[in-house]
Design a protein around this motif. Structure first.
Motif, mmCIF file in Angstrom:
data_model
loop_
_atom_site.group_PDB
_atom_site.id
_atom_site.type_symbol
_atom_site.label_atom_id
_atom_site.label_comp_id
_atom_site.label_asym_id
_atom_site.label_seq_id
_atom_site.Cartn_x
_atom_site.Cartn_y
_atom_site.Cartn_z
ATOM 1 N N GLY A 134 0.802 -1.213 0.000
ATOM 2 C CA GLY A 134 0.000 0.000 0.000
ATOM 3 C C GLY A 134 0.840 1.270 0.000
ATOM 4 N N PHE A 135 1.791 1.356 0.927
ATOM 5 C CA PHE A 135 2.620 2.570 0.988
ATOM 6 C C PHE A 135 3.588 2.663 -0.195
ATOM 7 C CE2 PHE A 135 1.193 3.013 5.430
ATOM 8 C CZ PHE A 135 0.940 4.382 5.450
ATOM 9 N N ALA A 136 4.086 1.498 -0.656
ATOM 10 C CA ALA A 136 4.949 1.518 -1.841
ATOM 11 C C ALA A 136 4.168 2.078 -3.018
ATOM 12 C CB ALA A 136 5.463 0.112 -2.145
ATOM 13 N N CYS A 137 2.925 1.642 -3.177
ATOM 14 C CA CYS A 137 2.098 2.065 -4.300
ATOM 15 C C CYS A 137 1.741 3.541 -4.176
ATOM 16 C CB CYS A 137 0.826 1.204 -4.337
ATOM 17 S SG CYS A 137 0.127 1.064 -5.991
ATOM 18 N N LEU A 138 1.452 3.980 -2.962
ATOM 19 C CA LEU A 138 1.129 5.382 -2.721
ATOM 20 C C LEU A 138 2.296 6.285 -3.119
ATOM 21 C CD1 LEU A 138 -0.746 7.566 -1.286
ATOM 22 C CD2 LEU A 138 0.755 7.215 0.690
ATOM 23 N N VAL A 139 3.488 5.933 -2.628
ATOM 24 C CA VAL A 139 4.665 6.770 -2.893
ATOM 25 C C VAL A 139 5.016 6.759 -4.374
ATOM 26 C CG1 VAL A 139 7.165 6.934 -2.469
ATOM 27 C CG2 VAL A 139 5.571 6.628 -0.548
ATOM 28 N N PHE A 140 4.924 5.595 -4.996
ATOM 29 C CA PHE A 140 5.240 5.478 -6.423
ATOM 30 C C PHE A 140 4.258 6.303 -7.262
ATOM 31 C CE2 PHE A 140 5.530 3.289 -10.544
ATOM 32 C CZ PHE A 140 6.912 3.160 -10.676
ATOM 33 N N SER A 141 2.978 6.265 -6.892
ATOM 34 C CA SER A 141 1.943 7.005 -7.637
ATOM 35 C C SER A 141 2.074 8.509 -7.425
ATOM 36 C CB SER A 141 0.542 6.575 -7.181
ATOM 37 O OG SER A 141 0.410 5.184 -7.208
ATOM 38 N N LEU A 142 2.308 8.905 -6.186
ATOM 39 C CA LEU A 142 2.472 10.332 -5.888
ATOM 40 C C LEU A 142 3.671 10.899 -6.643
ATOM 41 C CD1 LEU A 142 1.864 10.461 -2.006
ATOM 42 C CD2 LEU A 142 0.432 11.543 -3.757
ATOM 43 N N ALA A 143 4.757 10.122 -6.648
ATOM 44 C CA ALA A 143 5.968 10.577 -7.340
ATOM 45 C C ALA A 143 5.666 10.802 -8.817
ATOM 46 C CB ALA A 143 7.080 9.554 -7.160
ATOM 47 N N ARG A 144 4.873 9.906 -9.375
ATOM 48 C CA ARG A 144 4.523 9.994 -10.797
ATOM 49 C C ARG A 144 3.657 11.217 -11.075
ATOM 50 N NH1 ARG A 144 6.174 6.122 -14.999
ATOM 51 N NH2 ARG A 144 5.139 7.022 -16.795
ATOM 52 N N VAL A 145 2.704 11.453 -10.189
ATOM 53 C CA VAL A 145 1.773 12.565 -10.413
ATOM 54 C C VAL A 145 2.466 13.919 -10.254
ATOM 55 C CG1 VAL A 145 0.603 13.249 -8.246
ATOM 56 C CG2 VAL A 145 -0.761 12.766 -10.282
ATOM 57 N N TYR A 146 3.482 13.945 -9.387
ATOM 58 C CA TYR A 146 4.201 15.210 -9.158
ATOM 59 C C TYR A 146 5.502 15.290 -9.958
ATOM 60 C CZ TYR A 146 1.033 16.133 -5.235
ATOM 61 O OH TYR A 146 -0.062 16.379 -4.466
ATOM 62 N N GLY A 147 5.761 14.294 -10.774
ATOM 63 C CA GLY A 147 6.948 14.328 -11.613
ATOM 64 C C GLY A 147 8.257 14.205 -10.847
ATOM 65 N N VAL A 148 8.251 13.407 -9.789
ATOM 66 C CA VAL A 148 9.454 13.204 -8.984
ATOM 67 C C VAL A 148 10.106 11.888 -9.385
ATOM 68 C CG1 VAL A 148 10.306 12.803 -6.639
ATOM 69 C CG2 VAL A 148 8.542 14.535 -7.057
ATOM 70 N N GLU A 149 11.424 11.902 -9.498
ATOM 71 C CA GLU A 149 12.135 10.668 -9.849
ATOM 72 C C GLU A 149 13.224 10.396 -8.834
ATOM 73 O OE1 GLU A 149 13.313 11.727 -13.741
ATOM 74 O OE2 GLU A 149 11.527 10.897 -14.703
ATOM 75 N N GLY A 150 13.914 9.263 -9.021
ATOM 76 C CA GLY A 150 15.067 8.959 -8.162
ATOM 77 C C GLY A 150 14.719 8.051 -6.991
ATOM 78 N N GLU A 151 15.566 8.081 -5.968
ATOM 79 C CA GLU A 151 15.452 7.214 -4.800
ATOM 80 C C GLU A 151 14.189 7.554 -4.008
ATOM 81 O OE1 GLU A 151 15.781 4.380 -2.633
ATOM 82 O OE2 GLU A 151 15.605 6.124 -1.328
ATOM 83 N N LEU A 152 13.234 6.629 -3.992
ATOM 84 C CA LEU A 152 11.972 6.889 -3.295
ATOM 85 C C LEU A 152 11.752 5.948 -2.112
ATOM 86 C CD1 LEU A 152 9.723 7.286 -6.469
ATOM 87 C CD2 LEU A 152 10.520 9.137 -4.980
ATOM 88 N N SER A 153 12.645 4.950 -1.958
ATOM 89 C CA SER A 153 12.389 3.936 -0.930
ATOM 90 C C SER A 153 12.451 4.542 0.475
ATOM 91 C CB SER A 153 13.350 2.751 -1.061
ATOM 92 O OG SER A 153 14.657 3.097 -0.655
ATOM 93 N N ALA A 154 13.286 5.577 0.673
ATOM 94 C CA ALA A 154 13.376 6.207 2.002
ATOM 95 C C ALA A 154 12.083 6.931 2.355
ATOM 96 C CB ALA A 154 14.557 7.176 2.060
ATOM 97 N N ILE A 155 11.316 7.311 1.335
ATOM 98 C CA ILE A 155 10.008 7.932 1.605
ATOM 99 C C ILE A 155 8.973 6.847 1.918
ATOM 100 C CG2 ILE A 155 8.168 9.395 0.675
ATOM 101 C CD1 ILE A 155 10.291 10.834 -0.981
ATOM 102 N N ALA A 156 8.959 5.783 1.107
ATOM 103 C CA ALA A 156 8.031 4.667 1.372
ATOM 104 C C ALA A 156 8.259 4.107 2.776
ATOM 105 C CB ALA A 156 8.211 3.571 0.326
ATOM 106 N N ARG A 157 9.550 4.053 3.176
ATOM 107 C CA ARG A 157 9.923 3.550 4.515
ATOM 108 C C ARG A 157 9.199 4.314 5.613
ATOM 109 N NH1 ARG A 157 14.809 6.044 5.601
ATOM 110 N NH2 ARG A 157 13.530 7.269 7.050
ATOM 111 N N GLN A 158 8.969 5.620 5.393
ATOM 112 C CA GLN A 158 8.317 6.435 6.421
ATOM 113 C C GLN A 158 6.819 6.182 6.501
ATOM 114 O OE1 GLN A 158 9.929 10.594 6.633
ATOM 115 N NE2 GLN A 158 11.331 9.818 5.085
ATOM 116 N N GLY A 159 6.282 5.471 5.498
ATOM 117 C CA GLY A 159 4.882 5.047 5.559
ATOM 118 C C GLY A 159 4.764 3.762 6.356
ATOM 119 N N SER A 160 5.576 2.784 5.969
ATOM 120 C CA SER A 160 5.640 1.495 6.663
ATOM 121 C C SER A 160 7.023 0.942 6.369
ATOM 122 C CB SER A 160 4.549 0.562 6.120
ATOM 123 O OG SER A 160 4.716 -0.737 6.639
#
Lengths: 384, 384
Positions: A134-160
């Motif tokens: 769930g949190f992986a999908c949220l972060v991946f989708s948000l990044a896509r909608v806002y045009g963010v790329e790169g290392e995102l796992s540290a953000i997903a980590r803060q969800g779960s």
């Protein structure tokens, strides 16, 4: 202006999917509760999304009056701190990109409110670590909608915590890191999903009436009270991580399997060393464990491995060639599983069904716009 | 000559009793299998013999043609290595005493064969660590028949590790020792049986069809495979021994109880960390554990503690004033215990009955010659 609006919509509604992962070197215990920094590194196998996945649609629009989230058809509280942490971090990166001039149209949604809609294609009650997907999908989708790329796992980590491992396919390690801000506590792919095509994962789903103790509070109590957990994290896991990475790289099933079983057992041992003790393994789990050891003994070869998380499901790893026999053996013994009813203190457990899975890829962008979970007015579609 | 024979008989037939003990700091793991030297010190409570005891008669006679032993009415193999170790060590001490001239008539039986008859007043199937009481009683009786005095716990230890603790009453520590010959691996009384008169021990006896794995082979596998066991023995137990000795000396029930529960849980955690894992706790044990924690939580005071050994029985420690209520609570929940039948891999367990016990004295010499288990011809009496 109709055409312009369509273009805006195309960029401001995004649907993605993300996978479930199963840890073979377990994560249990945080050194920082807010940033979700673990006391040890961990390693997981990403499960293929053909059977188990989370799908999330994120939309931003000038017309939305407030941020809103729907999970599995039910509106949930968007102010949840972990949800807010992910949203805040992605938006911060998006602003940074826009300031740096490295983003075009994609970050246009930034000033607008966001609608999020997420569904699992498996019952939440199945206890399949849905928060990671769930949190992986949220972060991946948000990044896509806002045009963010790169290392995102540290953000997903803060969800779960374990969500960071669902940001990659194949075999993934979560490096615990050393920094106090958690910038180096990230997931990395050890081997891609194509690396070990023979590996199979059998998830035996038990219907649990309720979890005796959640993993967040459970691991907190373990960190506070278990003498053995600290030793595990400091002394045992570092060596096991190295051995496991080698076993994966060498596709050495016996070593992979033995480490997987030992690490599952040691995780549950630290739960038992917690005060008051935490029990996730019950008599059905014990039966599955004995069955796997007897199966391996019979062949004098490690052909199967079990792993149990903070819930009732048994996960079995094996190679494709052993699946028909192993499934037969398990089905034979499932017929012996009695429904337990030990009074109100215990959750009832009966094995219901199983998934036969392969190793799979990380989060995916869904091209097909008919798959969006939100309608053009930003509300969940009936199917969501 | 009839009178002479009677005097001979009086000196050459001895009956003694010895108690069961329950470890509150657990012994698990040997550093020397032959001498039974442990990897950590342990501490136990000696149970009163009014309900649970072993009775042993030892006789020596010129007329006996061979050494023989009967346990609970059945002749057993006298050549068992651990039995022979005890016999050899006591006879060696007796010869030494005779050589030193410090022994009179008592060692007269030395050249003769020995008959041993031993019974428990509780079913062996109850899984009540009968080997500890059994070997303590054997060594105590042999010492008496051969006129040996002094430190005998190191000999009982060679029969069964925990037997050394049954050589004393009250609260007893088994000091692990450092020497390779085991001479300093002995039991010592921490406090006598009169020290804490309010302490009560409730033994909930479960009928076990069979033990999944015996403690001798179980602890051997744990020493070989558990990373956590070594840490427990080297780092955790030394501190706990000191705390437990203080708690006993201060009659501090909450500290005594909490350490008892933590140490029981940690022992079972190391069993789970063993490969393949060993399970001694089952769903009934988990229920008893939860019940005790909920009982203590309700009163916001640690009023009861559980302890589980390598078998299905639950041992509950509490103070006399709480017994009526606690027994009521347990009996209420016992009615909920379902008979388990999980197929042939699992032993069936149903709680059958309980013993309510106090702390008691060490081995006793039985003056009353009508209590001998061997007749004048050296064969077991019908009652034995």
């Amino acid at each position: 202006w109709k055409i312009e609006l369509r273009i805006m919509d195309k960029h401001h509604i995004v649907t993605c999917t993300a996978p479930v992962n199963i840890a073979v070197i377990k994560y249990w215990g945080k050194r920082n509760e807010d940033l979700i920094l673990p006391i040890n590194s961990s390693l997981s196998v990403t499960l293929h999304q053909d059977q188990l996945k989370t799908t999330t649609t994120v939309a931003t629009s000038k017309s939305f009056e407030q941020d809103q989230i729907w999970l599995n058809g039910k509106e949930e509280d968007i102010t949840h701190p972990r949800l807010q942490a992910c949203l805040r971090e992605i938006q911060r990166l998006a602003r940074k990109r826009r300031k740096d001039g490295s983003s075009g149209l994609d970050s246009a949604g930034l000033p607008h409110k966001v609608h999020i809609c997420s569904v699992n294609n498996f019952p939440t009650a199945a206890g399949l670590a849905s928060s990671a997907a769930g949190f992986a999908c949220l972060v991946f989708s948000l990044a896509r909608v806002y045009g963010v790329e790169g290392e995102l796992s540290a953000i997903a980590r803060q969800g779960s915590g374990s969500a960071c491992r669902s940001m990659y396919g194949g075999f993934v390690q979560w490096i615990m890191g050393q920094k106090s801000d958690g910038k180096d506590s990230i997931a990395q792919q050890v081997a891609p999903e194509t690396h070990w095509p023979e590996l199979r994962i059998l998830v035996l789903v038990a219907s649990a009436e309720r979890k005796p103790i959640g993993s967040t509070s459970g691991m907190q109590t373990s960190v506070e009270t278990s003498c053995l957990l600290k030793h595990r994290a400091d002394v045992v896991v570092p060596g096991r991580m190295e051995e496991m990475i080698q076993a994966v790289r060498n596709k050495d099933f016996p070593v992979f399997a033995e480490l997987t079983m030992k690490d599952s057992n040691q995780f549950h041992a630290t739960c038992l060393d917690t005060y008051p003790p935490i029990f996730y393994l019950n008599s059905v789990s014990q039966m599955v464990i004995n069955l796997v050891h007897r199966y391996n003994s019979f062949y004098k070869e490690t052909r199967a491995a079990y792993s149990f998380d903070a819930g009732p499901n048994a996960v079995i790893f094996t190679l494709a060639q052993h699946i028909p026999e192993l499934v037969g053996v398990i089905q034979h013994f499932i017929s012996f599983f009695p429904p337990e009813s030990n009074g109100e203190d215990f959750f009832k457990i009966v094995l219901c069904y199983y998934y036969l899975l392969q190793v799979g890829p990380g989060p995916c962008f869904v091209e097909d716009s008919t798959q969006h979970l939100l309608s053009s007015d930003g509300l969940p579609l009936k199917t969501a």
